[in-house]
Scaffold this active site. Structure first.
Site, mmCIF file in Angstrom:
data_model
loop_
_atom_site.group_PDB
_atom_site.id
_atom_site.type_symbol
_atom_site.label_atom_id
_atom_site.label_comp_id
_atom_site.label_asym_id
_atom_site.label_seq_id
_atom_site.Cartn_x
_atom_site.Cartn_y
_atom_site.Cartn_z
ATOM 1 N N PRO A 166 13.985 13.578 44.707
ATOM 2 C CA PRO A 166 13.510 14.566 43.733
ATOM 3 C C PRO A 166 12.786 13.931 42.548
ATOM 4 C CG PRO A 166 15.901 14.438 43.710
ATOM 5 C CD PRO A 166 15.440 13.586 44.843
ATOM 6 N N ARG A 185 0.006 15.300 62.112
ATOM 7 C CA ARG A 185 -1.112 16.191 62.438
ATOM 8 C C ARG A 185 -2.462 15.557 62.088
ATOM 9 N NH1 ARG A 185 0.442 21.531 63.150
ATOM 10 N NH2 ARG A 185 -1.617 22.283 62.570
ATOM 11 N N GLU A 211 25.069 11.724 45.907
ATOM 12 C CA GLU A 211 24.360 11.946 44.632
ATOM 13 C C GLU A 211 23.073 11.128 44.569
ATOM 14 O OE1 GLU A 211 26.864 14.568 44.168
ATOM 15 O OE2 GLU A 211 25.447 14.305 42.506
ATOM 16 N N ASP A 217 -9.440 21.747 59.536
ATOM 17 C CA ASP A 217 -10.618 21.354 58.746
ATOM 18 C C ASP A 217 -11.019 22.494 57.815
ATOM 19 O OD1 ASP A 217 -12.219 19.496 61.436
ATOM 20 O OD2 ASP A 217 -10.509 19.110 60.118
HETATM 21 C C1 LIG Z 1 15.389 18.927 41.368
HETATM 22 C C2 LIG Z 1 16.580 18.038 41.567
HETATM 23 C C3 LIG Z 1 17.140 17.378 40.490
HETATM 24 C C4 LIG Z 1 18.240 16.563 40.676
HETATM 25 C C5 LIG Z 1 18.796 16.378 41.950
HETATM 26 C C6 LIG Z 1 18.224 17.041 43.032
HETATM 27 C C7 LIG Z 1 18.748 16.883 44.401
HETATM 28 O O1 LIG Z 1 18.463 17.679 45.244
HETATM 29 N N1 LIG Z 1 19.561 15.835 44.628
HETATM 30 C C8 LIG Z 1 20.143 15.619 45.930
HETATM 31 C C9 LIG Z 1 19.231 14.831 46.840
HETATM 32 N N2 LIG Z 1 17.953 15.525 46.908
HETATM 33 C C10 LIG Z 1 16.874 15.105 47.583
HETATM 34 O O2 LIG Z 1 16.861 14.112 48.269
HETATM 35 C C11 LIG Z 1 15.622 15.925 47.406
HETATM 36 C C12 LIG Z 1 15.663 17.121 46.685
HETATM 37 C C13 LIG Z 1 14.482 17.868 46.511
HETATM 38 C C14 LIG Z 1 13.254 17.464 47.023
HETATM 39 C C15 LIG Z 1 13.223 16.274 47.752
HETATM 40 N N3 LIG Z 1 12.192 15.649 48.353
HETATM 41 O O3 LIG Z 1 12.661 14.528 48.922
HETATM 42 C C16 LIG Z 1 13.979 14.396 48.698
HETATM 43 C C17 LIG Z 1 14.383 15.498 47.947
HETATM 44 C C18 LIG Z 1 19.076 13.397 46.341
HETATM 45 C C19 LIG Z 1 20.189 12.610 46.952
HETATM 46 C C20 LIG Z 1 20.712 13.424 48.088
HETATM 47 C C21 LIG Z 1 19.874 14.653 48.195
HETATM 48 C C22 LIG Z 1 17.117 17.885 42.854
#
Ligand SMILES: Cc1cccc(C(=O)NCC2(NC(=O)c3cccc4nocc34)CCCC2)c1
Length: 246
Positions: free
Chosen positions: A89, A154, A116, A169
């Site tokens: 995130p 893709r 986390e 396209d």
């Molecule tokens: C807005 C916000 C703020 C703080 C924490 C989180 C949150 O969702 N934390 C949890 C995790 N999230 C993601 O990995 C993840 C989440 C969203 C989009 C993503 N694009 O790629 C990976 C993504 C991170 C560790 C385990 C899952 C989200």
């Protein structure tokens, strides 16, 4: 393209290896996806991949050692020149321009977090780039990794048939898609737009482009800010503006 996905739930990636366009890309050899589980690189009896956070607080943090061993193995599997991406995130939000750029990479290592998050020292020393698929809370990075792979695969020549890539396209360059219809012509009293029933392909192309422009203007006007408009598109937008109810 060679991709190695690092996750404690490697089976999740069957969603892209076993179905649809990405599944065909794997079976036809356009995409090679290796899934690597950090648990493979643990040596304790409980095969521990997580531990309590320093500084206290809820939840657990993914340990650096198993992840780093998994990244090492992944880079080797991908063949050395790999861009190591952590789906997170905190990353830059994925867009089509990034997808097209990633498709040029010889190999990708995709790290998906759980719990986390992952020990910061892994990000500092091993990860080239953090990428997010959007601003919401997820349970893990795996779905994000699969979204990225689906979008990137893709772009690989030969993966999409001609007709599909023609669709890509025409609208992947920054406009929303036009409406689509199929049989029957009348469904619950709602009819297919007459223009689509005739054979005037030029008139249909123009109608679809105008529909895309109108939808983009109404639903995602900011996309139009970033985009060069052709003379035809400017004309169609002017028509749309004139037709808009005051
Ligand atoms: C807005 C916000 C703020 C703080 C924490 C989180 C949150 O969702 N934390 C949890 C995790 N999230 C993601 O990995 C993840 C989440 C969203 C989009 C993503 N694009 O790629 C990976 C993504 C991170 C560790 C385990 C899952 C989200």
């Amino acid at each position: 393209m060679r991709v190695a996905a690092i996750s404690i739930f490697p089976e999740m990636f069957r969603a892209i290896t076993d179905y649809g366009v990405s599944g065909r890309a794997v079976s036809e050899g356009h995409l090679v996806l290796d899934c690597i589980n950090p648990r493979t690189f643990t040596h304790d009896r409980h095969r521990t991949v997580d531990d309590r956070p320093y500084g206290g607080g809820p939840g657990m943090v993914m340990k650096a050692e198993p992840l780093e061993a998994a990244i090492d193995e992944a880079v080797e599997r991908v063949g050395g020149e790999a861009k190591v991406i952590c789906l997170s995130p905190q990353g830059r939000v994925l867009d089509q321009a990034m997808v097209e750029s990633l498709a040029e990479e010889p190999g990708l290592v995709l790290l998906s977090g759980r719990y986390e998050g992952i020990d910061e020292r892994v990000l500092e020393s091993w990860v080239d780039e953090e990428i997010s698929i959007g601003d919401y809370v997820l349970s893990g990075g795996e779905l994000a990794a699969m979204v990225l792979v689906d979008a990137v695969v893709r772009q690989i020549p030969g993966v999409l048939g001609h007709s599909q890539s023609a669709v890509e396209d025409s609208f992947a360059d920054g406009l929303l898609d036009c409406p689509h219809y199929t049989r029957p012509e009348a469904h619950r009293g709602s009819r297919v737009p007459e223009v689509l029933l005739g054979g005037d392909h030029e008139r249909i192309r123009r109608w679809r482009l105008k529909q895309s422009l109108q939808r983009t203007l109404i639903r995602r006007p900011e996309l139009l800010q970033e985009r060069e408009l052709t003379a035809e598109e400017q004309r169609l937008l002017a028509e749309i503006e004139n037709e808009r109810p005051d």
